[in-house]
Scaffold this motif. Structure first.
Motif, PDB file in Angstrom:
ATOM      1  N   ASP A 118      46.509  38.141  30.975  1.00 21.05           N
ATOM      2  CA  ASP A 118      46.667  36.744  32.252  1.00 21.05           C
ATOM      3  C   ASP A 118      46.214  37.850  33.325  1.00 21.05           C
ATOM      4  N   ARG A 119      46.886  38.654  34.097  1.00 17.00           N
ATOM      5  CA  ARG A 119      46.284  39.602  35.093  1.00 17.00           C
ATOM      6  C   ARG A 119      45.073  39.620  34.913  1.00 17.00           C
ATOM      7  N   ALA A 120      44.354  40.264  34.232  1.00 18.82           N
ATOM      8  CA  ALA A 120      42.676  40.270  34.268  1.00 18.82           C
ATOM      9  C   ALA A 120      42.318  39.095  34.816  1.00 18.82           C
ATOM     10  N   LEU A 121      42.439  38.405  33.984  1.00 22.13           N
ATOM     11  CA  LEU A 121      41.950  36.855  34.519  1.00 22.13           C
ATOM     12  C   LEU A 121      42.527  35.926  35.622  1.00 22.13           C
ATOM     13  N   ALA A 122      44.161  36.569  36.415  1.00 19.30           N
ATOM     14  CA  ALA A 122      44.060  36.345  38.256  1.00 19.30           C
ATOM     15  C   ALA A 122      43.448  37.211  39.240  1.00 19.30           C
ATOM     16  N   ARG A 123      42.967  38.287  38.356  1.00 22.75           N
ATOM     17  CA  ARG A 123      42.111  39.685  39.184  1.00 22.75           C
ATOM     18  C   ARG A 123      40.406  38.531  39.069  1.00 22.75           C
TER      19      ARG A 123
END
Lengths: 203, 203, 203, 203
Positions: free
Chosen positions: C9-14
């Motif tokens: 999820d974090r990577a997606l937001a980044r």
DNA sequence: GATGAATGAGCCTTCATTCAT
DNA sequence: AATGAATGAAGGCTCATTCAT
């Protein structure tokens, strides 16, 4: 794209400048750690211009290897012309070992080989170089044996001797790095080396 | 800073994992081209954690060299226990040459030496390693000569022989990279090698 | 090598952060003139980290195109749900033309197309995108005609209309850059545009 | 600084050489990827000399756009002289669409526009070009309507039609890049295009 | 112990442009 | 008018290393 039109005299001289500089940097820092910027500075030209003279960094090292090869071949040729090879060689052993013991040169040679094992283009240059040197080594051996005696031996025998001659010298190169203070061990090595050469060069 | 309190058993095992992985990566790509990320993945752990086990990348290679040294020493020790050294060695030559001809291993060894010539810490490890191996080689030579005959020779003679023995093997390593198709030349080399070993191991 | 494990999820937001930043930079300077350093700064992260999220610069633009595509599709879908399409469209024309006249957006679109003509990977994305949009355009036309009347027409007719609908909108995008002060010409264009849409959407 | 005293005939011819070469390179690689070195080589002159003929790279593209403009104007003029415009146009549609579908040309056009949106000098050229073309388009429309009928319509109506005519053709250019296999869709498009032109050119 | 997101310095290479000849 | 050697800034990208969790 670098064009491959006839390189001018000027370009040839510039190439030598780069090769000298690069060899120095590679010896100092190793192939990977030497930056093009450093090489350029050492050669007294801009980084960009190097790429007018060489395809890329790998190309430089290949050119260095090729230049060294020619030097070696000339040395062998000069050596063969003197005659009385075995005596000569036995006499010059100390010098030869000493030469092989310049650690920085040795390191560069070792690195080139390591690099060649993973870089097809460099491998080609190294193999071509080695083929030439080996050919000369065989000629040297035949000459030392006397062509008469040589022609009696199976070609494999000559080939094996030449390969071992190569191994011997390359081995000294490696030892000069591996063994602390190798340069001081020359007196201990020389007599043994002498006997080994006799095995390779005498009937 | 990483503290070096008693390394736990677990940490020791983890270190071995990293060394195995790193050796594999180094063999595959070379020391410089192998990335810590790749090593970590191969070792099945995170890049960050490697730094809990080793100071840095150089430290890993130093550890590999040390581990390899122990292996070599064990091999020599086992070899010496069998007795009839010269015969044994002459018989095993083909195998020994073959072993030296694994190009990837050879490349890594060459690279380590090259690296050592510019990295004091690694140099120390390599020199220490070499000192141990050389010591064993001398013992081997003395044993082969028979302790009696050996004690008659000046220590320098033994030392020179041991160094040349090292040069011979390291030279084969180098040739396996230099000479295209070296593996196929073993039959040509073996008899010559045999005679050279006799020079080194027999009275 | 970037791995392609499940992005967190974090990577997606980044990734979204990067896409936003990149779109802004591309709009401001164009694809080629926008540097990764600038994008990184705009996205509030280091240049290096962008390469944990995207393969390379091209990959970013491809992702932008794909994101935009989804947006367009959603807009078309919403539009189709409202019914009374022709009326709606005729009424919304001024707005639509205005939207197309944001010069910076227009420029990015044009550049993407130009880039696509020489970059196979981007071409694939653009073509896929266009295929989806065209499909929706055909559905829109059929819906506007009434499914009954639509089924009477040869599929080629519907397809041709959809393509011309696409050409019309893309043409406005181009004109907004070509024609100085295009935004002010909307009143002159709107009635003509209206008649052209009738040709495409009415029986 | 390059002075702009009377350009000699020779200089003018040399400029054409450069423009031809540049157009070719730009079509092949795009504006940014085409290097001055490549252009120089294609033009058969040295990179340095190009700077005697043009201020810089941007200047070349501006000159290309201007030259293309004149070509377009001539084509329109020739077209208008033939009379029976609508019939002619309807008949020549397939050809016109085909022309617009040369992807490389299309890409260059799109790129020029994108570039113009960020380069004031190029924008000026593009806008001037477009103004001339638009003027001719209006004349064409008036001629097609018959001057009588045309004078009855508000100028805005004519202007709107001319702009949409421009949008239509530029839209086809864009679609030829966006839509995979656009060239094969000409038969599907032509009849629709025909009806749209009637809306623009007939009363 | 362990993760993996994040950093940022530094590398090789390209290329528009200049200038001595 | 013309050359082409030379520059040097800048760009995309990699990777050893760190650190918050």
């Amino acid at each position: 794209m670098t064009l491959s039109t006839q390189p001018s005299d000027r370009a040839l001289a510039r190439r030598q400048q780069v090769l000298d500089a690069a060899a120095e940097c590679f010896r100092r820092r190793g192939f990977h750690a030497a930056s093009m910027a450093e090489i350029a500075k050492t050669a007294g030209m801009s980084p960009g211009h190097i790429y007018n003279l060489f395809e890329n960094k790998d190309d430089i090292i290949a050119a260095i290897v090729e230049r060294d090869c020619e030097e070696v071949l000339q040395r062998i040729a000069a050596f063969r012309q003197e005659g009385a090879l075995l005596q000569q060689m036995l006499g010059g052993i100390e010098q030869a070992i000493d030469d092989r013991s310049q650690v920085a040169d040795a390191a560069l040679q070792l690195e080139v080989m390591a690099e060649a094992s993973r870089n097809a283009k460099l491998a080609a240059v190294v193999h071509r170089t080695e083929a030439l040197v080996n050919e000369q080594a065989q000629a040297l051996i035949r000459q030392s044996l006397g062509e008469q005696a040589a022609s009696q031996l199976p070609p494999e025998e000559i080939e094996g001797r030449a390969l071992m001659l190569g191994a011997l010298f390359n081995g000294l190169t490696a030892m000069s790095v591996r063994h602390a203070g190798m340069a001081q061990r020359v007196p201990a090595i020389a007599p043994v080396m002498r006997r080994m050469l006799q095995v390779l060069l005498a009937p």
